[in-house]
Structures are given as structure tokens and as C-alpha cells.
Design a protein around this motif. Structure first.
Motif, short mmCIF file in Angstrom:
data_model
loop_
_atom_site.label_atom_id
_atom_site.label_comp_id
_atom_site.label_asym_id
_atom_site.label_seq_id
_atom_site.Cartn_x
_atom_site.Cartn_y
_atom_site.Cartn_z
N ASN A 32 -3.04 -23.14 5.69
CA ASN A 32 -3.54 -21.78 5.61
C ASN A 32 -2.74 -20.98 4.59
N LEU A 33 -3.42 -20.55 3.53
CA LEU A 33 -2.83 -19.69 2.51
C LEU A 33 -3.54 -18.34 2.47
N ALA A 34 -4.41 -18.10 3.43
CA ALA A 34 -5.28 -16.93 3.38
C ALA A 34 -4.54 -15.65 3.76
N SER A 35 -4.84 -14.59 3.02
CA SER A 35 -4.36 -13.25 3.37
C SER A 35 -5.03 -12.22 2.48
N VAL A 36 -5.01 -10.99 2.94
CA VAL A 36 -5.38 -9.86 2.11
C VAL A 36 -4.06 -9.34 1.54
N LEU A 37 -3.97 -9.27 0.24
CA LEU A 37 -2.71 -8.88 -0.40
C LEU A 37 -2.56 -7.36 -0.46
N ALA A 38 -1.35 -6.92 -0.31
CA ALA A 38 -1.04 -5.50 -0.44
C ALA A 38 -1.08 -5.10 -1.90
N THR A 39 -1.62 -3.92 -2.14
CA THR A 39 -1.63 -3.34 -3.48
C THR A 39 -1.01 -1.95 -3.40
N SER A 40 -0.86 -1.31 -4.53
CA SER A 40 -0.30 0.04 -4.51
C SER A 40 -1.24 1.02 -3.81
N GLU A 41 -2.53 0.67 -3.71
CA GLU A 41 -3.49 1.54 -3.04
C GLU A 41 -3.55 1.32 -1.53
N ASN A 42 -3.28 0.11 -1.05
CA ASN A 42 -3.50 -0.16 0.38
C ASN A 42 -2.23 -0.47 1.17
N PHE A 43 -1.05 -0.41 0.53
CA PHE A 43 0.15 -0.87 1.23
C PHE A 43 0.55 -0.01 2.42
N ARG A 44 -0.03 1.17 2.57
CA ARG A 44 0.25 2.01 3.73
C ARG A 44 -0.91 2.01 4.74
N ASP A 45 -1.91 1.22 4.50
CA ASP A 45 -3.12 1.24 5.29
C ASP A 45 -3.04 0.20 6.42
N ILE A 46 -3.24 0.65 7.65
CA ILE A 46 -3.17 -0.24 8.81
C ILE A 46 -4.26 -1.31 8.77
N SER A 47 -5.33 -1.07 8.04
CA SER A 47 -6.39 -2.08 7.96
C SER A 47 -5.90 -3.35 7.27
N LEU A 48 -4.87 -3.25 6.44
CA LEU A 48 -4.26 -4.42 5.82
C LEU A 48 -3.75 -5.37 6.90
N LEU A 49 -3.02 -4.84 7.84
CA LEU A 49 -2.51 -5.64 8.95
C LEU A 49 -3.65 -6.18 9.81
#
Length: 86
Positions: A32-49
């Protein structure tokens, strides 16, 4: 070489639709290498987690469906940064 690599979108709500499209029905191991990567736009967004948790849950469901005995999981820091640190 007998290796089979299958790529698919694991961030879906209906993982059963993905499972139906997997042509191979027996696996020795899942990497498993899958993930949604953090960007400067979403790194504070709980939806990332939440999205990354959903992906992990779907990987587990796929592995259970195909009775996979071994999972190799690669991970990194996937939590949103609410404190301004990077």
C-alpha cells in the motif's frame, strides 16, 4: 516475471465497485502506497486525515475480500497541521 501490479482509486465510498474490477482473485501480498498528499492549500484541512483514513479502511477491506495474508504499508505524516508547523 509473475509479478502483477494493480492500480486503482482507493478513496472511493463504494469500494465494492473497485473490487469487482480487479481481474486477479488471489494475492500473496499487497503493498500500500496510497494516500492523499498534503499541499500548501490543504495541510490544515481535517478532510486530509479523513480521506487517508478512508483509503486505509478500503485497503483493509480489499485485503479481507481476497484473503491477503501480508500487507506492506508505507506511510508518512498525513495529519493536518493546525498549529502552523510544517
Amino acid at each position: 516475471n509473475d509479478s502483477n501490479i494493480i492500480g486503482c482509486d482507493l478513496a472511493v465510498e463504494n469500494i465494492e465497485s473497485v473490487i469487482e474490477k480487479i481481474p486477479i482473485r488471489s494475492f500473496d501480498c499487497v503493498i500500500n502506497l496510497a494516500s492523499v498528499l498534503a499541499t500548501s492549500e490543504n495541510f490544515r484541512d481535517i478532510s486530509l486525515l479523513n480521506d487517508n483514513i478512508k483509503i486505509t479502511q478500503n485497503v483493509i477491506k480489499v485485503c479481507e475480500t481476497f484473503n491477503v495474508k501480508k500487507i506492506i504499508n508505507f506511510s508518512c505524516r498525513i495529519t493536518p497541521d493546525f498549529f502552523g508547523r510544517r
